[in-house]
Design an enzyme around this catalytic site. Sequence first.
Site, PDB file in Angstrom:
ATOM      1  N   GLU A 146       1.154  -4.304 -11.012  1.00  0.00           N
ATOM      2  CA  GLU A 146      -0.272  -4.495 -10.783  1.00  0.00           C
ATOM      3  C   GLU A 146      -0.930  -5.226 -11.953  1.00  0.00           C
ATOM      4  O   GLU A 146      -1.821  -6.055 -11.763  1.00  0.00           O
ATOM      5  CB  GLU A 146      -0.959  -3.144 -10.569  1.00  0.00           C
ATOM      6  N   GLU A 192      -1.430   1.672  -0.650  1.00  0.00           N
ATOM      7  CA  GLU A 192      -0.380   0.664  -0.849  1.00  0.00           C
ATOM      8  C   GLU A 192       0.259   0.288   0.487  1.00  0.00           C
ATOM      9  O   GLU A 192       0.594  -0.877   0.721  1.00  0.00           O
ATOM     10  CB  GLU A 192       0.695   1.182  -1.800  1.00  0.00           C
ATOM     11  N   GLU A 252      -7.054  -5.252  -8.829  1.00  0.00           N
ATOM     12  CA  GLU A 252      -5.712  -5.140  -9.397  1.00  0.00           C
ATOM     13  C   GLU A 252      -5.742  -4.370 -10.718  1.00  0.00           C
ATOM     14  O   GLU A 252      -4.834  -3.596 -11.011  1.00  0.00           O
ATOM     15  CB  GLU A 252      -5.097  -6.525  -9.605  1.00  0.00           C
ATOM     16  N   GLU A 256       4.239  -6.614  -3.652  1.00  0.00           N
ATOM     17  CA  GLU A 256       3.456  -5.403  -3.439  1.00  0.00           C
ATOM     18  C   GLU A 256       4.103  -4.476  -2.408  1.00  0.00           C
ATOM     19  O   GLU A 256       3.952  -3.255  -2.476  1.00  0.00           O
ATOM     20  CB  GLU A 256       2.042  -5.784  -2.968  1.00  0.00           C
ATOM     21  N   HIS A 298      -0.128  -8.897 -11.673  1.00  0.00           N
ATOM     22  CA  HIS A 298      -0.931  -9.504 -10.618  1.00  0.00           C
ATOM     23  C   HIS A 298      -2.393  -9.634 -11.050  1.00  0.00           C
ATOM     24  O   HIS A 298      -3.061 -10.610 -10.704  1.00  0.00           O
ATOM     25  CB  HIS A 298      -0.828  -8.660  -9.344  1.00  0.00           C
ATOM     26  N   HIS A 303       5.935  -1.283  -3.429  1.00  0.00           N
ATOM     27  CA  HIS A 303       5.220  -0.133  -3.980  1.00  0.00           C
ATOM     28  C   HIS A 303       5.109   0.998  -2.965  1.00  0.00           C
ATOM     29  O   HIS A 303       5.462   2.144  -3.239  1.00  0.00           O
ATOM     30  CB  HIS A 303       3.833  -0.552  -4.453  1.00  0.00           C
TER      31      HIS A 303
END
Length: 434
Positions: free
Chosen positions: A298, A174, A265, A212, A301, A215
């Site tokens: 996720e 990540e 994803e 993102e 996305h 994360h």
Amino acid sequence: MAVSAQFARTDAVATSCATMPRISLVNPAAEAKSLQQASFHSCWKTGRRLCLHSGAKSASTSETVKPMTIAMTATMPPKADREVSGIYVPKETHKQVTHSILPERLEVIKSLDSWAEESLIPFLKPVEKCWQPQDHLPEPSSESFYEEVKELRARAANLPDDYLVVLVGDMITEEALPTYQTMLNTLDGTKDETGASLTPWGVWTRAWTAEENRHGDLLNKYLYLTGRVNMKAVEKTIQYLIGSGMDPQTENNPYLGFVYTSFQERATFISHGNTARHAKDLGDSKLATICGLIAADERRHEHAYCKIVEKLFEVDPDGAMQAFGDMMKKKIAMPAHLMYDGVDQNLFANFSMVAQRTGTYTARDYADILEHLVNKWNVAKVEGLSSEGRKAQEYVCTLAPRIRKLDERAQLKPKKTPKAGPFSWVFNREVQMW
């Protein structure tokens, strides 16, 4: 967008190798001659994993369009020095291909700007409606901060080392977010041309990256506060990984790129969902909530990227089908496959084996994702395809069952003696890999 998998004992799902020799710059003419004599197929074993890489032509290219290539040396001794002037330089194990999209398909992509504005941007959430890392961490300005940290550490004390290894590996991938934004900005027709482009594709890429980014921030701070992991080793791994970059073999081609992100994803959603479930079982409800929130992001996305490919199947079914088949033949390389901590040259392979053994992300998950995408895009019922499109259709529709059969056979084989190895992330403690 960060998950990794170990697909041991099956060439159908081997995705990416942890063997990472450095890039060697060579004479282009000599390299071209050398490459002509090679098959561009390599097969080797890393631990228990069979890794296959192929230099097959992209399904999105034709004989009349010759993609640009960057040739790299084929092999290096496994214990060769991996530093150049003190900077770690990894090597991808496949021939790199760039700008493979056909002109007519590039025009298709450019025609989707209005569609992206109407259909893609709504998947983003306004900043004020997003959770932030600090919502789920001890408040440093509060008088109860130290007590909150003590409570966090008490919960984390029950987390076993194999769980920590998987969680750290997911966090590190990540944290390599700059690499993923860079990859998206290589895609012809959808890249952010200026860095602040007002096209829907540019807006999407930056806002997706911003979502993102939370994360890695949250997982990093949480793990830091637990006191259970070697943060310096973790930080070195992050720096190495960002410096290494990645080439998922999407060839600057948005058809290929969005197939890749759709798959990846969903893989990330599954992995974080499993770390949430495991954290709850281990008694850390706060960590379970954190991993669950990341998994939910996720999944949202994933829906967005799947929507793009769904649209490509609508406007150019043959191109979308060939792209899907092409990416699955290459295997979906995990974003962190060039992971390195300065010590373990097989770090990704070892981390992946722990993820497989703990059920965080497995070969069966890979097959399930593929089957999910085949059903979501209604691949089996797509008509009007070229011969190449029909071959790709047959390939992707029959691949998931083949993967499962290979995995089932592997599970029936006699179990090998358990293997364990040290991980710098947990202060070199031994962790069982299989």
